[in-house]
Scaffold this motif. Structure first.
Motif, PDB file in Angstrom:
ATOM      1  N   CYS A  13     -35.939  47.467  16.898  1.00  0.00           N
ATOM      2  CA  CYS A  13     -37.454  48.017  17.385  1.00  0.00           C
ATOM      3  C   CYS A  13     -38.365  48.747  15.816  1.00  0.00           C
ATOM      4  O   CYS A  13     -39.287  49.805  16.896  1.00  0.00           O
ATOM      5  CB  CYS A  13     -36.911  49.453  18.017  1.00  0.00           C
ATOM      6  SG  CYS A  13     -35.649  50.365  16.823  1.00  0.00           S
ATOM      7  N   HIS A  67     -28.856  54.847  16.992  1.00  0.00           N
ATOM      8  CA  HIS A  67     -30.338  55.406  15.938  1.00  0.00           C
ATOM      9  C   HIS A  67     -29.572  57.272  15.524  1.00  0.00           C
ATOM     10  O   HIS A  67     -30.107  58.294  16.397  1.00  0.00           O
ATOM     11  CB  HIS A  67     -31.683  55.053  15.694  1.00  0.00           C
ATOM     12  CG  HIS A  67     -32.074  53.617  15.811  1.00  0.00           C
ATOM     13  ND1 HIS A  67     -31.638  52.664  14.720  1.00  0.00           N
ATOM     14  CD2 HIS A  67     -32.643  52.908  16.726  1.00  0.00           C
ATOM     15  CE1 HIS A  67     -32.627  51.727  15.383  1.00  0.00           C
ATOM     16  NE2 HIS A  67     -32.763  51.990  16.381  1.00  0.00           N
ATOM     17  N   CYS A  79     -33.627  46.687  12.616  1.00  0.00           N
ATOM     18  CA  CYS A  79     -33.162  46.908  14.204  1.00  0.00           C
ATOM     19  C   CYS A  79     -34.984  46.263  14.095  1.00  0.00           C
ATOM     20  O   CYS A  79     -35.066  46.163  13.652  1.00  0.00           O
ATOM     21  CB  CYS A  79     -32.955  48.286  15.132  1.00  0.00           C
ATOM     22  SG  CYS A  79     -32.699  48.648  16.676  1.00  0.00           S
ATOM     23  N   CYS A 126     -32.089  53.285  21.340  1.00  0.00           N
ATOM     24  CA  CYS A 126     -33.692  52.073  21.414  1.00  0.00           C
ATOM     25  C   CYS A 126     -33.000  51.595  23.174  1.00  0.00           C
ATOM     26  O   CYS A 126     -32.153  50.728  22.914  1.00  0.00           O
ATOM     27  CB  CYS A 126     -34.028  51.649  20.427  1.00  0.00           C
ATOM     28  SG  CYS A 126     -33.293  50.114  19.894  1.00  0.00           S
TER      29      CYS A 126
END
Ligand code: ADP
Ligand code: ZN
Length: 445
Positions: free
Chosen positions: A312, A255, A310, A247
């Motif tokens: 994100c 990912h 994470c 990301c």
């Protein structure tokens, strides 16, 4: 995100989904692929024996040789007529392996690449300069399909013809570029040579993969092209690029799109599953593939996994950078060496650049490794742009000292003795479009 609901599935839900899909795929290959039926019969595992993810380690690994033994279509799970497209691995290490996709597989391919591009910063309406090779290699058409699915404008440039690439990037003004990291280095370098500053370029994001790279290269590309670059990972056998992507927010691991590809990391020697964070061989089970489903496919790529949340918001597990592939590993006088380790050492030496080549020869009964590395432009200026022959290096204390410094750092960090050759800027091999081979092993010749 391209598919926010799937990319942020709670881990428990994801696990349940994986378990269900695993059961389905095991029954599917048992019924359709004689190779797997024999393998499972021999291992004494009936398809009904799988209750969930915990049963996965009971299965034997599928290896590249299995694909080669059944060349070209022997492991396909659907009749040839139902195969919509064929690709082949680029054959970096030997004979290419052939892979196939049904229409549905191509849909999944586009979906995971679209997720990857979105994770990399791309948005619908942006333009993608796709400099991955088109053809049997999965890179070109893989990125292409994903970009179309995301709603981008795709420029299918393919690899090579650097001069034309530079022109198209300046004239079309794409926001995103995809290619190998070594080719991104080449493009950045060529722009610099022509006096085109990164600020003049329209590029914002770069999606780079298909070969190992390091933070040193990332820095060079980010600065040289004026982008934020992320890592895209994949391999033909599993689907192609887009198995995983970093990301753009964090750029701390890629990912893995886990609802389609189930990853494990195992001990390279024993094959035992390793705990999170430990480096080992990455192994994938495809959960949704129709034409070429694979159980526990041994990628040979070395990395680790982390399930730490994470920022994100994506919940899918992250893999670290590929530290090397087991078949890239050099054994020099009994010491295991990966090119990326050498590159990491070079990163710590300001007088050299991460442009290098490792040449291994056998002298009598001993392995001799030569590390050819480029000095930085600035250092080259300082020493008066001398031709870097052995005599010149011996006669100039700065050159001599640099050579010693590189050799010592390599010895101290990796434990292997190398003969260091210094190259002038621009003399080490460059990517001309595809993957760059940084190792020349002449022992096998
Ligand atoms: P080949 O094995 O012939 O190179 P592929 O074109 O399918 O076949 O390439 C897949 C391999 O490329 C992976 O197994 C891995 O070794 C390498 N690779 C792909 N993406 C990355 C990446 N982002 N970082 C490091 N290595 C990568
Ligand atoms: Zn993330």
């Amino acid at each position: 995100m391209y598919q926010p609901e799937l990319e942020t599935l709670p881990r428990e839900t994801l696990r349940t989904l994986q378990g269900e899909r695993l059961k389905r795929i095991v029954a599917y290959v048992y019924a359709r692929v004689p190779f797997y039926r024999h393998l499972m019969d021999e291992a004494g595992i009936g398809p009904e024996a799988v209750r969930g993810l915990e049963d996965l380690p009971r299965f034997p690994f599928t290896k590249k040789d299995h694909l080669r033994e059944h060349y070209p279509f022997g492991l396909f799970a659907v009749p040839r007529e139902e195969v919509a497209r064929i690709h082949a691995s680029s054959g970096t290490t030997g004979k290419p392996t052939v892979v196939g996709y049904t229409k549905k597989d191509l849909g999944v391919f586009a979906e995971v690449v679209a997720r990857s591009l979105a994770a990399a910063g791309a948005r619908p309406g942006m333009m993608l300069h796709n400099a991955y090779g088109y053809g049997l290699f999965t890179g070109g058409l893989g990125l292409h399909g994903g970009a179309e699915a995301l709603g981008m404008t795709v420029v299918p440039v393919s690899g090579g013809m650097t001069e034309r690439q530079l022109m198209l990037i300046q004239d079309f003004r794409p926001e995103v570029i995809s290619c190998t990291p070594s080719y991104a280095q080449t493009l950045a370098e060529e722009f610099r040579k022509r006096g085109v500053a990164p600020e003049e370029l329209s590029l914002e994001y770069a999606v780079l993969g298909a070969e190992p790279w390091t933070e040193a290269i990332r820095k060079q590309v980010d600065e040289g092209l004026g982008v934020r670059s992320t890592n895209i990972y994949g391999l033909s056998e599993i689907i192609g690029p887009g198995v995983a992507n970093e990301c753009v927010e964090e750029r701390q691991g890629s990912h893995i799109w886990e609802d389609h590809f189930l990853p494990e990391v195992v001990d390279p020697q024993t094959g035992e599953p390793l705990p999170e964070g430990k480096v080992g061989v990455l192994v994938f089970t495809t959960l949704t593939k129709e034409a070429l489903p694979l159980l526990r496919y041994w990628t040979g790529d070395l990395t680790f996994l982390t399930r730490e949340p994470c920022s994100c918001g994506r919940t899918h597990v992250r893999m670290g950078p590929i530290l090397g592939r087991t078949d890239d590993m050099l054994i020099i006088r009994g010491v295991n060496v990966y090119p990326t380790q050498v590159e990491a050492v070079l990163l710590g030496i300001p007088e050299v650049e991460p442009y290098y080549q490792i040449v291994v020869r056998r002298e009598g009964t001993l392995d001799e490794a030569e590390l050819k590395v480029e000095v930085s432009e600035r250092f080259f200026q300082e020493i008066g742009k001398k031709a870097l022959s052995d005599e010149v290096i011996e006669a100039d204390h700065r050159l001599h000292a640099l050579r010693e410094k590189v050799a010592h750092k390599v010895k101290d960090t990796i434990g292997v003795t190398v003969k260091v050759s210094l190259l002038a800027p621009g003399e080490a091999p460059r990517s001309e479009g595809g993957k760059l081979r940084r190792v020349l092993d002449l022992r096998k010749a």
